[in-house]
Enzyme design. Structure first.
Site, PDB file in Angstrom:
ATOM      1  N   PHE A  19      20.143  30.205  29.271  1.00 43.98           N
ATOM      2  CA  PHE A  19      20.452  29.838  30.647  1.00 43.98           C
ATOM      3  C   PHE A  19      19.422  28.865  31.210  1.00 43.98           C
ATOM      4  CE2 PHE A  19      21.364  30.836  35.214  1.00 43.98           C
ATOM      5  CZ  PHE A  19      22.684  30.427  35.183  1.00 43.98           C
ATOM      6  N   LYS A 113      20.113  38.082  36.700  1.00 45.70           N
ATOM      7  CA  LYS A 113      21.106  38.919  37.372  1.00 45.70           C
ATOM      8  C   LYS A 113      20.787  40.381  37.100  1.00 45.70           C
ATOM      9  CE  LYS A 113      24.608  35.306  36.946  1.00 45.70           C
ATOM     10  NZ  LYS A 113      25.915  34.913  36.353  1.00 45.70           N
ATOM     11  N   GLY A 141      26.228  33.582  40.007  1.00 45.78           N
ATOM     12  CA  GLY A 141      27.635  33.234  40.004  1.00 45.78           C
ATOM     13  C   GLY A 141      28.184  33.109  38.595  1.00 45.78           C
ATOM     14  N   ALA A 145      25.929  29.843  29.879  1.00 44.94           N
ATOM     15  CA  ALA A 145      24.990  28.781  29.529  1.00 44.94           C
ATOM     16  C   ALA A 145      25.643  27.691  28.681  1.00 44.94           C
ATOM     17  CB  ALA A 145      23.788  29.374  28.797  1.00 44.94           C
ATOM     18  N   LYS A 196      27.970  43.225  38.733  1.00 40.99           N
ATOM     19  CA  LYS A 196      29.085  42.794  37.880  1.00 40.99           C
ATOM     20  C   LYS A 196      28.757  43.033  36.412  1.00 40.99           C
ATOM     21  CE  LYS A 196      27.176  38.938  36.119  1.00 40.99           C
ATOM     22  NZ  LYS A 196      27.174  38.452  34.726  1.00 40.99           N
ATOM     23  N   ASP A 249      32.175  36.115  39.512  1.00 42.81           N
ATOM     24  CA  ASP A 249      31.332  36.456  38.363  1.00 42.81           C
ATOM     25  C   ASP A 249      31.849  37.697  37.652  1.00 42.81           C
ATOM     26  OD1 ASP A 249      29.277  35.943  36.657  1.00 42.81           O
ATOM     27  OD2 ASP A 249      27.664  36.408  38.050  1.00 42.81           O
ATOM     28  N   SER A 259      30.391  37.106  27.161  1.00 47.78           N
ATOM     29  CA  SER A 259      29.521  37.997  27.937  1.00 47.78           C
ATOM     30  C   SER A 259      28.833  39.021  27.038  1.00 47.78           C
ATOM     31  CB  SER A 259      30.346  38.731  29.003  1.00 47.78           C
ATOM     32  OG  SER A 259      29.624  39.822  29.535  1.00 47.78           O
ATOM     33  N   GLU A 283      21.244  43.224  30.588  1.00 49.41           N
ATOM     34  CA  GLU A 283      20.904  43.354  32.004  1.00 49.41           C
ATOM     35  C   GLU A 283      21.682  44.484  32.679  1.00 49.41           C
ATOM     36  OE1 GLU A 283      18.562  42.118  33.634  1.00 49.41           O
ATOM     37  OE2 GLU A 283      18.173  40.016  33.180  1.00 49.41           O
TER      38      GLU A 283
END
EC number: 1.1.1.94
Length: 333
Positions: A19, A113, A141, A145, A196, A249, A259, A283
């Site tokens: 990212f 995040k 958001g 990447a 999220k 998101d 993801s 995360e």
């Protein structure tokens, strides 16, 4: 930064992961850009210089020729904008390490995040503690990447308490295919990004366990309700939940196999419970534990988040968690 409005701001991205590399690439592609990607190891910076790519995290994607690579904290001197693009749990140590080199007038933006697991704090709060006097923002958001670095159209949000600063950041960091919308709701934008990930794990569990698309749809909609309750209780705005950093998101992370949180959940769904002592926590695994703890203290009802936290912590298997969720008392939506 405002005093240098006629020249390009000096931007330093701390963290040469996927990212951070993508954000530096977008910023460095602009005319007269002054962008440095600050890697933790000199070997990583040297390899990027040699190849013009960061194949370790974004294989095959060329980076702008004007992008500068460094591993020295001195690169932060005189920076106008500093982007913290390392994992959530590394923010405090990074702020302590790099803080002395970050000027008092710099704007520091967290691009992670999550929340700090040990304290439950938002990352902007962590940065304000460790970098007193600096202006702190958040970028979040729906944006992977690889998509950003490849020049695929992406829209995200950048938030700061002062809307003028948020707008200034959006103008400095947006590019031809990368659009940032300014916001003053720093709390809501951060929590949308953190929560999220929890819900993406839940959707992955559903997929891994073969529970069907109807169950995924239910999780997304009921999870969005949980997100809204939590964000509003923490002082965020309900409108933020329906925007890019909330619903946008969530939809991306809960449906795309790019993801990591979704893939982590799929593995959990197939195995039934988290591997003991797993070092591959994402995360969302940290955020689930923090959010469940904070929700309990504030009396916020978050059954999906609590179930994910229990599964990740190895306290509940998937089947038991599903039975608990489906046997809850019937209530109005």
């Amino acid at each position: 930064m405002s005093g240098k409005s006629k020249s390009a701001p000096k931007i330093v991205v701390v963290g040469a992961g996927a990212f951070g590399t993508a954000l530096s690439a977008v910023a460095a592609a602009k005319d007269k850009a002054n962008v440095t990607l600050l890697a933790r190891r000199e070997e990583a910076a040297a390899e990027c210089r040699r190849t013009g790519r960061n194949d370790a995290v974004l294989p095959g994607i060329p980076l702008p020729p004007g992008l500068v690579y460094s591993s020295q904290a001195a690169a932060l001197e005189d920076a106008d904008i500093v982007l913290f693009a390392m994992p959530s749990q590394a923010h405090r140590d990074a702020a302590r390490s790099y803080g002395p080199a970050i000027g008092a007038r710099a704007i520091v933006v967290t691009c992670a995040k999550g929340m700090e697991q040990s304290t439950g704090q938002l990352l902007t709060d962590v940065l304000e503690e460790e970098l007193p006097g600096r202006r702190i923002g958040v970028l979040s958001g729906p944006g992977f990447a690889a998509d950003i670095a490849s020049g695929l159209p992406t829209a995200m949000v950048i938030a700061a308490p002062d809307t003028a600063i948020a707008t200034e950041l959006a103008e400095a960091l947006s590019g031809r295919t990368f659009r940032l919308y300014p916001s003053a709701d720093r709390t809501g934008v951060q929590l949308g990004g953190a929560l999220k990930n929890v819900l993406a794990i839940a959707c992955g569990i559903v997929e891994g366990a073969g529970l069907g698309d109807s169950a995924r749809a239910a999780l997304i909609s009921r999870g969005l309700a949980e997100m809204s309750r939590f964000i509003v209780a923490r002082g965020g705005e309900a409108d933020t939940v329906r925007g890019l950093s909330g619903l946008g998101d969530l939809v991306l992370t809960a449906t795309s196999h790019q993801s990591r949180n979704l893939r982590f959940g799929i593995a959990l769904g197939k195995d039934g419970r988290a591997a003991a002592g797993s070092s591959e926590l994402v995360e969302g695994a940290f955020a689930a534990s923090v959010a469940a703890r904070v929700a309990g203290a504030l009396g916020i009802e978050m059954p999906v988040t609590e179930a994910v936290a229990a599964i990740v912590d190895g306290k509940l298997d998937v089947r038991s968690a599903l039975e608990q969720l489906m046997s809850r008392p019937i209530t109005h939506e």
